[in-house]
Scaffold this motif. Structure first.
Motif, short mmCIF file in Angstrom:
data_model
loop_
_atom_site.label_atom_id
_atom_site.label_comp_id
_atom_site.label_asym_id
_atom_site.label_seq_id
_atom_site.Cartn_x
_atom_site.Cartn_y
_atom_site.Cartn_z
N LEU A 40 0.88 -1.17 0.00
CA LEU A 40 0.00 0.00 0.00
C LEU A 40 0.91 1.22 0.00
O LEU A 40 1.94 1.22 0.69
N GLN A 41 0.54 2.26 -0.77
CA GLN A 41 1.49 3.34 -0.98
C GLN A 41 1.28 4.60 -0.16
O GLN A 41 2.08 5.52 -0.25
N ASP A 42 0.23 4.66 0.66
CA ASP A 42 0.06 5.84 1.49
C ASP A 42 -0.84 5.54 2.68
O ASP A 42 -1.44 4.46 2.77
N GLY A 43 -0.94 6.50 3.58
CA GLY A 43 -1.72 6.32 4.79
C GLY A 43 -3.21 6.16 4.52
O GLY A 43 -3.91 5.44 5.24
N GLU A 44 -3.70 6.81 3.49
CA GLU A 44 -5.12 6.69 3.14
C GLU A 44 -5.46 5.25 2.73
O GLU A 44 -6.46 4.69 3.17
N ALA A 45 -4.62 4.65 1.90
CA ALA A 45 -4.82 3.26 1.49
C ALA A 45 -4.72 2.33 2.70
O ALA A 45 -5.46 1.36 2.81
N ALA A 46 -3.82 2.65 3.63
CA ALA A 46 -3.67 1.83 4.83
C ALA A 46 -4.93 1.90 5.70
O ALA A 46 -5.39 0.88 6.23
N PRO A 62 -2.30 -10.21 6.96
CA PRO A 62 -0.84 -10.40 6.95
C PRO A 62 -0.36 -10.93 8.30
O PRO A 62 -1.02 -10.76 9.33
N CYS A 63 0.79 -11.57 8.29
CA CYS A 63 1.38 -12.02 9.55
C CYS A 63 2.25 -10.91 10.15
O CYS A 63 2.52 -10.91 11.35
N VAL A 64 2.67 -9.96 9.33
CA VAL A 64 3.45 -8.83 9.80
C VAL A 64 3.22 -7.66 8.84
O VAL A 64 2.96 -7.86 7.65
N ILE A 65 3.29 -6.44 9.39
CA ILE A 65 3.13 -5.23 8.59
C ILE A 65 4.39 -4.39 8.74
O ILE A 65 4.86 -4.16 9.86
N VAL A 66 4.95 -3.96 7.62
CA VAL A 66 6.07 -3.02 7.61
C VAL A 66 5.49 -1.66 7.29
O VAL A 66 4.84 -1.49 6.25
N LEU A 67 5.70 -0.71 8.16
CA LEU A 67 5.05 0.60 8.06
C LEU A 67 6.09 1.70 8.04
O LEU A 67 6.86 1.86 8.99
N ASP A 68 6.12 2.46 6.95
CA ASP A 68 7.02 3.61 6.83
C ASP A 68 6.51 4.70 7.77
O ASP A 68 5.31 4.99 7.80
N LEU A 69 7.39 5.31 8.53
CA LEU A 69 6.99 6.34 9.48
C LEU A 69 6.43 7.58 8.78
O LEU A 69 5.46 8.17 9.25
N ASN A 70 7.02 7.96 7.67
CA ASN A 70 6.66 9.22 7.01
C ASN A 70 5.87 8.96 5.73
O ASN A 70 6.40 9.06 4.64
N LEU A 71 4.61 8.64 5.91
CA LEU A 71 3.73 8.36 4.77
C LEU A 71 3.00 9.61 4.32
O LEU A 71 2.68 10.47 5.14
N PRO A 72 2.66 9.69 3.03
CA PRO A 72 1.77 10.76 2.60
C PRO A 72 0.32 10.46 3.02
O PRO A 72 -0.04 9.30 3.23
N LYS A 73 -0.47 11.49 3.16
CA LYS A 73 -1.92 11.46 3.44
C LYS A 73 -2.27 11.18 4.89
O LYS A 73 -3.14 11.82 5.42
N HIS A 74 -1.66 10.20 5.53
CA HIS A 74 -1.80 9.94 6.97
C HIS A 74 -0.50 9.33 7.44
O HIS A 74 0.02 8.43 6.80
N ASP A 75 0.01 9.81 8.58
CA ASP A 75 1.31 9.29 9.03
C ASP A 75 1.18 7.93 9.71
O ASP A 75 0.08 7.44 9.95
#
Length: 175
Positions: A40-46, A62-75
């Motif tokens: 998923l490419q941004d916070g809105e999609a998440a 998913p068994c695990v989620i990798v989450l970028d701290l600095n996402l567009p749209k929602h952090d």
């Protein structure tokens, strides 16, 4: 749950940097364990992902989620809060990655039930992260990743002999 080719690790990456996602994909492939990667490419999609789970529209989880701290749209903080508040997802390990997180943000992420890891800057670091992700999926402790295959073989040999890898024989310690 051990991953198999019939039952691969389901890993969700929420990150807007396509290049870093591809590098992680290469590291996961190099690890040799079966996986399926969703992106998923941004916070809105998440947040839509969380809402879809709430309504029962999305499977498998998913068994695990990798989450970028600095996402567009929602952090990542908003996304992590949504994941933790959704009973269908609250048990999933979330690994938040960044190169810029200050200690206060790292502490807040941990308080919210997330794991924090500095984003790897080289391939050995990415490979170590891939092994960590797969270990989280398999609910086991990650094995150490050794860049030097000879060292890996030596440590494996010592392990089979029932000796810790750091153990030296008397002849080795005299050198």
């Amino acid at each position: 749950m051990d991953t198999t080719f019939e039952n691969p690790a389901q890993i969700l990456v929420i990150d807007d940097n396509h290049g870093e996602v591809q590098e992680l994909r290469v590291a996961l492939t190099e690890s040799g364990e079966p996986y399926e990667l969703s992106v998923l490419q941004d916070g809105e999609a998440a947040l839509r992902f969380v809402a879809d789970h709430r309504s029962g529209l999305r499977q498998p989880e998913p068994c695990v989620i990798v989450l970028d701290l600095n996402l567009p749209k929602h952090d990542a903080l908003a996304v992590l809060a949504a994941i933790r508040s959704e009973p269908a997802l609250s048990h999933i390990k979330v690994l938040v990655v960044s190169t810029l997180a200050v200690p206060e943000t790292q502490a807040l992420l941990r308080e919210m039930g997330g794991l924090y890891r500095e984003r790897p800057r080289d391939f050995p670091g990415l490979l170590a992260m891939a092994v960590q992700l797969l270990a989280l999926c398999n609910k086991r402790r990650p094995t150490r990743v050794y860049a030097n295959k000879a060292l890996t073989a030596r440590k494996s040999s010592l392990h089979k002999q029932g000796r810790p890898a750091s153990c030296r024989t008397d002849s080795q310690s005299r050198r």
